[in-house]
Write an enzyme that holds these catalytic residues in place. Structure first.
Site, PDB file in Angstrom:
ATOM      1  N   ASP B 293      18.990  20.827  22.275  1.00 22.11           N
ATOM      2  CA  ASP B 293      18.450  20.223  21.055  1.00 22.11           C
ATOM      3  C   ASP B 293      17.927  18.828  21.411  1.00 22.11           C
ATOM      4  O   ASP B 293      18.529  18.111  22.219  1.00 22.11           O
ATOM      5  CB  ASP B 293      19.577  20.121  20.026  1.00 22.11           C
ATOM      6  CG  ASP B 293      19.097  19.608  18.685  1.00 22.11           C
ATOM      7  OD1 ASP B 293      18.614  20.448  17.877  1.00 22.11           O
ATOM      8  OD2 ASP B 293      19.157  18.386  18.456  1.00 22.11           O
ATOM      9  N   ILE B 294      16.745  18.514  20.842  1.00 27.80           N
ATOM     10  CA  ILE B 294      16.160  17.187  21.106  1.00 27.80           C
ATOM     11  C   ILE B 294      16.973  16.149  20.319  1.00 27.80           C
ATOM     12  O   ILE B 294      17.158  16.297  19.101  1.00 27.80           O
ATOM     13  CB  ILE B 294      14.687  17.136  20.690  1.00 27.80           C
ATOM     14  CG1 ILE B 294      13.867  18.178  21.469  1.00 27.80           C
ATOM     15  CG2 ILE B 294      14.091  15.737  20.892  1.00 27.80           C
ATOM     16  CD1 ILE B 294      12.455  18.365  20.993  1.00 27.80           C
ATOM     17  N   GLU B 337      14.136  21.790  16.344  1.00 26.37           N
ATOM     18  CA  GLU B 337      14.006  21.158  17.646  1.00 26.37           C
ATOM     19  C   GLU B 337      14.992  21.770  18.638  1.00 26.37           C
ATOM     20  O   GLU B 337      15.312  21.171  19.661  1.00 26.37           O
ATOM     21  CB  GLU B 337      14.241  19.637  17.503  1.00 26.37           C
ATOM     22  CG  GLU B 337      15.638  19.191  17.157  1.00 26.37           C
ATOM     23  CD  GLU B 337      15.969  19.230  15.678  1.00 26.37           C
ATOM     24  OE1 GLU B 337      15.204  19.884  14.939  1.00 26.37           O
ATOM     25  OE2 GLU B 337      17.000  18.665  15.265  1.00 26.37           O
TER      26      GLU B 337
END
Lengths: 176, 422
Positions: B293-294, B337
């Site tokens: 995950d960003i 994301e």
């Protein structure tokens, strides 16, 4: 049947055959009916038979035969038969046929002269008379035929039926 | 009758018609000839009777029977065909009798054409005198009949010969039509095997021949046009098929691909995971699942806008994609994301190694830039879970563990790698 009659004329030595007479008795009236003589008939058929005295019986016999053969005449015409000798030929006036038994040459000639004048058809028992100028007789050969002197008939302006001519023999006169 | 050929109908019709006409004509003519002959014969017989009867009548009436005998002898002599003659009186006494062949008695009566009789009548007295009967040979009638039969046979023979000639001519005429018919039956427009020359005949055969020739030429022309149209149609179909294939391919790609990052989407990831799961279970090898995950991606969106956020997502996806070294490694956008990586035959160590490699690649990529806007450095959090599929386990357990590990990584301060066992 009556036996054959032999009538002998000592002078002419004539012999008449009964069968021949029978034939004559049949043909005499018919020759009238089958010739132009028919036109001359008024009431009756008149036939004259000329003979010498010696042939009187033969003549009567012939007349008998004719009467027997045609007892009622022909076609409502009665038949009148006259017989006479050559010397009384004038009695034969107004007849249609003259039947001639044998006689001497003069009688024959006179009779023929009379007949021609009267325009009477002539018929003789003896075929030898054709030479004298008789018009009709019988030819007595292998068969019996009417013997016709065509030359005389033509001269006398007598006409015969064709059938009659067909059964008859035509007489041709010898030139000698 | 419908099954009979016209040729046969014509021939049979003409044969029957001709034979009927000839037979009728012959029958009528023969009848007339025979009748005329009989009448002529009767007339001749009657003429003879009419000729001789007056003479016989006169001879009888004059008593000249011998003359009758000679006369009838002459008649017999003159008429060679006379077979019987009898003259009788009214009492049936025979005057004259002649029978050529004593063994053959003449057939008496009105029906016999050779027999005739007449009464002999006295023309003057109109009395019946006798009765004459005579009969002639029927040799002439037989000859006439034989000649008539011979003529009939000749006529029939000639008629039959003429009919045969006519049939030959008819068959020859129809042969042209039959040949034409066979050519037409064997005609194949694809082979174009019917070559007809123009026919100069002006009759029906010529008209049909030229009509078929014209028709074949038109068929050939239309066939060529049709072939060209078919060919064009086939190429168009092929083109459309190819286009359809491409479209299908694109559609398929679209159905399994995330449009923004061009990575596989979540749906395809789940499908792929199940397949890999089954293979690994069969082979007894590890599967490692990485969920990443960003970090602080919401802040990026809030700071730079969603467009820049999309750019970040795209760049991260590219870096991750390029980081995968094996064909069997699989990456998909899991949502928002979040990304997910499936590694076949890879244990925890291998997975950690890959995650670190990705972290390095992102660091090396430096700051992202879009339309002159510089974006501060982006980091990723990784959650790893690994398992050798067996027994009661299902893929969702692996996802759940990886997700849990990711949650741990977030808890641990982000930009780190966390591991969770299934």
């Amino acid at each position: 049947m009556i036996s054959i009659l032999f009538n002998t004329n000592i002078l002419n030595a004539s012999v008449y055959d009964d069968d021949v007479l029978t034939i004559f008795s049949k043909i005499i009236p018919r020759f009238i009916m089958m010739s132009s003589q028919k036109e001359k008939i008024t009431d009756s058929i008149n036939i004259c038979v000329l003979h010498d005295d010696i042939d009187k019986l033969t003549t009567l016999s012939l007349i008998d035969k004719i009467n027997n053969n045609y007892p009622n005449g022909i076609k409502n015409y009665k038949i009148t038969l006259l017989n006479t000798t050559y010397s009384k030929i004038t009695q034969c006036e107004n007849t249609q046929l003259l039947f001639m038994f044998n006689s001497n040459g003069k009688n024959i000639a006179d009779a023929l002269l009379f007949a021609n004048k009267q325009n009477i058809l002539t018929m003789s028992y003896d075929e030898a008379l054709l030479e004298n100028g008789v018009e009709i007789s019988l030819f007595l050969g292998r068969k019996v035929l009417p013997y016709i002197n065509m030359k005389v008939i033509t001269e006398n302006k007598i006409e015969l039926d064709n059938i009659l001519l067909r059964i008859s023999k035509i007489y041709i006169k010898r030139d000698n | 009758m419908r099954n009979l050929s016209i040729e046969l109908k014509i021939i049979l019709g003409i044969i029957f018609f001709t034979l009927f006409i000839v037979s009728a004509e012959r029958y009528e003519l023969s009848d007339n000839i025979i009748e005329q002959f009989i009448q002529s014969k009767k007339s001749k017989n009657n003429l003879l009777l009419d000729t001789i009867s007056p003479i016989i009548a006169l001879n009888i009436s004059l008593g000249l029977e011998s003359a009758n005998k000679e006369y009838l002898d002459l008649i017999v002599k003159q008429n060679k065909d006379l077979e019987f003659l009898e003259l009788k009186d009214l009492n049936n006494k025979v005057f004259y009798s002649y029978l050529k062949n004593p063994t053959l008695k003449p057939e008496k009566g009105k029906s016999s054409i050779n027999f005739c009789s007449k009464r002999i009548v006295d023309s003057i007295l109109n009395e019946n005198l006798a009765f004459i009967e005579l009969s002639f040979s029927d040799k002439e009638l037989k000859e006439v009949r034989a000649k008539n039969i011979a003529t009939t046979i000749s006529i029939f023979f000639i008629t039959i010969v003429l009919l045969f000639i006519f049939i030959f001519l008819i068959k020859r005429e129809f042969k042209s039509l039959k040949n034409l018919s066979n050519d037409v039956l064997n005609y194949n427009p694809k082979l174009n095997n019917l070559k007809l020359k123009p026919c100069k005949r002006l009759d029906e055969v010529g008209i049909i021949h030229n009509a078929i020739k014209s028709m074949v030429e038109k068929i050939n022309s239309y066939s060529k046009d049709l072939d060209a149209i078919n060919q064009s149609l086939e190429s168009k179909v092929q083109e459309r098929t190819n286009e359809l294939k491409v479209a299908n391919k694109q559609l398929k790609k679209l159905s399994i691909t995330d449009p923004l990052t061009q990575l596989y989407n979540r749906r395809y990831f789940e499908k792929h995971l199940q397949i890999i799961w089954n293979v690994a279970m069969r082979k007894g090898v590890d599967i490692s699942l990485v969920m990443c995950d960003i970090d602080f991606f919401k802040n990026i969106n809030d700071t730079y806008g969603h467009t820049i956020g999309d750019v970040v997502l795209t760049n991260i996806a590219n870096i991750m994609q390029n980081s995968l070294k094996r064909n069997s490694d699989f990456i998909a956008r899991y949502g928002g994301e979040e990304f997910v990586i499936v590694m076949y035959d890879t244990n925890i160590d291998g997975a950690v190694k890959l995650c670190k490699s990705i972290q390095n690649d992102i660091i090396e990529a430096g700051n992202f830039e879009s339309n002159g806007t510089k974006i501060k450095t982006v980091t990723l959090s990784f959650g790893i879970s690994s398992i050798v599929p067996h027994g009661q386990n299902i893929p969702q357990n692996l996802i759940k563990s990886a997700d849990s590990a990711l949650y741990k990584a977030k808890e641990n301060g982000r930009n780190c790698i966390a591991i969770e066992k299934v």
